[in-house]
Design an enzyme around this catalytic site. Sequence first.
Site, PDB file in Angstrom:
ATOM      1  NE  ARG A   1      -3.681  -2.432   2.053  1.00 27.21           N
ATOM      2  CZ  ARG A   1      -4.653  -2.799   2.871  1.00 27.21           C
ATOM      3  NH1 ARG A   1      -5.030  -1.960   3.836  1.00 27.21           N
ATOM      4  NH2 ARG A   1      -5.250  -3.959   2.720  1.00 27.21           N
TER       5      ARG A   1
ATOM      6  NE  ARG B   1      -1.481   4.220   9.186  1.00 27.48           N
ATOM      7  CZ  ARG B   1      -2.782   3.940   8.999  1.00 27.48           C
ATOM      8  NH1 ARG B   1      -3.230   3.713   7.791  1.00 27.48           N
ATOM      9  NH2 ARG B   1      -3.608   3.907  10.023  1.00 27.48           N
TER      10      ARG B   1
ATOM     11  CD  GLU C   1      -8.698  -2.124  10.179  1.00 31.20           C
ATOM     12  OE1 GLU C   1      -8.817  -0.890  10.250  1.00 31.20           O
ATOM     13  OE2 GLU C   1      -8.745  -2.766   9.123  1.00 31.20           O
TER      14      GLU C   1
ATOM     15  CB  SER D   1     -11.269  -5.111   7.773  1.00 30.90           C
ATOM     16  OG  SER D   1     -12.320  -4.217   7.563  1.00 30.90           O
TER      17      SER D   1
ATOM     18  NE  ARG E   1      -2.210  -2.641  11.260  1.00 28.72           N
ATOM     19  CZ  ARG E   1      -3.108  -1.729  10.912  1.00 28.72           C
ATOM     20  NH1 ARG E   1      -4.381  -1.869  11.289  1.00 28.72           N
ATOM     21  NH2 ARG E   1      -2.761  -0.683  10.209  1.00 28.72           N
TER      22      ARG E   1
END
Length: 425
Positions: free
Chosen positions: A261, A276, A348, A351, A390
């Site tokens: 990303r 991130r 998070e 998802s 994560r």
Amino acid sequence: MLDSKLLRTHPDRVREALRQRRANVDLDALIGLDETRRRLTTEVETLKAERNQASQEVAQMKRRGEDATARTAELGTLSQRIKALDEELAMIDRQLQELLLTIPNIPHASVPQGEGETDNVEVRRWGTPPQFAFPPKEHWEIGTAHNGLDFETAAKIAGSRFVLLRGWAARLERALINFMLDVHTQEHGYTEVLPPVIVNRDSLVGTGQLPKFEEDLFHLAGTDYYLIPTAEVPVTNIFRDTTLEEAVLPLGLCAFTPCFRSEAGSYGKDTKGIIRQHQFHKVELVRFVHPERSYAELELLVTHAEAILQRLELPYRVVTLCTGDLGFASAKTYDLEVWLPGQAKYREISSCSNFEDFQARRAGIRFRSPGAKKSSLVHTLNGSGLAVGRTMVAILENYQQADGTVRIPTALQPYLGGATTIPFA
RNA sequence: GGAGAGGUGGCCGAGUGAGGACGAAGGCGCUCGCCUGCUAAGCGAGUAUAGGGGCAUACACCUCUAUCGAGGGUUCAAAUCCCUCCCUCUCCGCCA
């Protein structure tokens, strides 16, 4: 993509849904284009019918040896008109398609109203955040202290928002991947796939990342290739332009892949650590299901992702994303948020979304019932099971001890040669 | 990267240097019916998808249009001719 029929018959419903999502779309322009499209279609098709019939006549005349030059000359002008109309129609169609591709999905009725993250609704909590007799550290402190996370070297060889995992950290990452895949394939009935992590544009349009979110992606210069932002893209597109037999539903695939990303627009957020990153690993669950069952399937999917956190004994909560926080393609999303003692926050880690027929319509994923003449669109769902990096963060922070070492969750120990603490050799 | 061959319906496979009766022969498969102690065989019929219109509602019916890898072009008319691209296969080179 929305059903253009829905747009025609219930424009008010679409309008209301878009308002809830805070999406800015010119619906009237869209409806106008659709009308024009249908009018032109009827017109040009009538002319084509005429031409086809006349061409048959010409063919018959020629077979009988008659002279058809007068007739063909006449048809020339008809063909000119058809050509002009076809061009006009193609232009309208392109505009319509372009607009249609930028309209987000309609939220499910059960999705709470809200502006953003703060309006998401907690559904349940699992586990108890650990108590520490010392100030808990953040994962990057723990990770770098034991020489497992190396940000400086990663910055040298790539740039910021990358990490180099060394020794125990690399092994832990690999163990987590194997653990997750084993649970999903052996206990949850998923078939493991290992897809390309480079995909073409059509695939990204199919799942909804394009044309709207180009800036979030890494595009390979001078090619039609993009690095995948999630395994959802290649895995969902396995069945692009495919009609499945109803009997194969529900169909569950899981995949481990790196994800890429660009994190455009996230400057300043989570700059420390590995929360991130431009590149991270994820085990993804994708389900293709019968439309009538998709919401039951969503609940099931969430439990599959939760199972990983429960096995690792990591406290978490489940939240329902509100209308304002919902992703572009999703009709309903549950986020799993794991407790991070270092930040004293739930963050998070998964998802899980039901896209209903939004992706299926874009990607042409259908199924056929035994008796039915026509095929129908499947519903697609996917969820992280889980984000691997994560998960490592959560383990480092939740299992840290006063002496700076980190306990290894029992479920994971077999994947690490029986090691019980980090660092290990 | 070099040389060659090829992409046609669920599958196989004709047709493509005479462009017109080709949504496409034939076969297999499948569905329904007949026949048949059972099964197999045999006989008959049917069997693509999407979109538009008829429609006020229907995946029921009628009708039109499009689709022979994709996109463009030539032509009254394209599976068939021309151009561009994509993919598959074979051989060579290179490489993990």
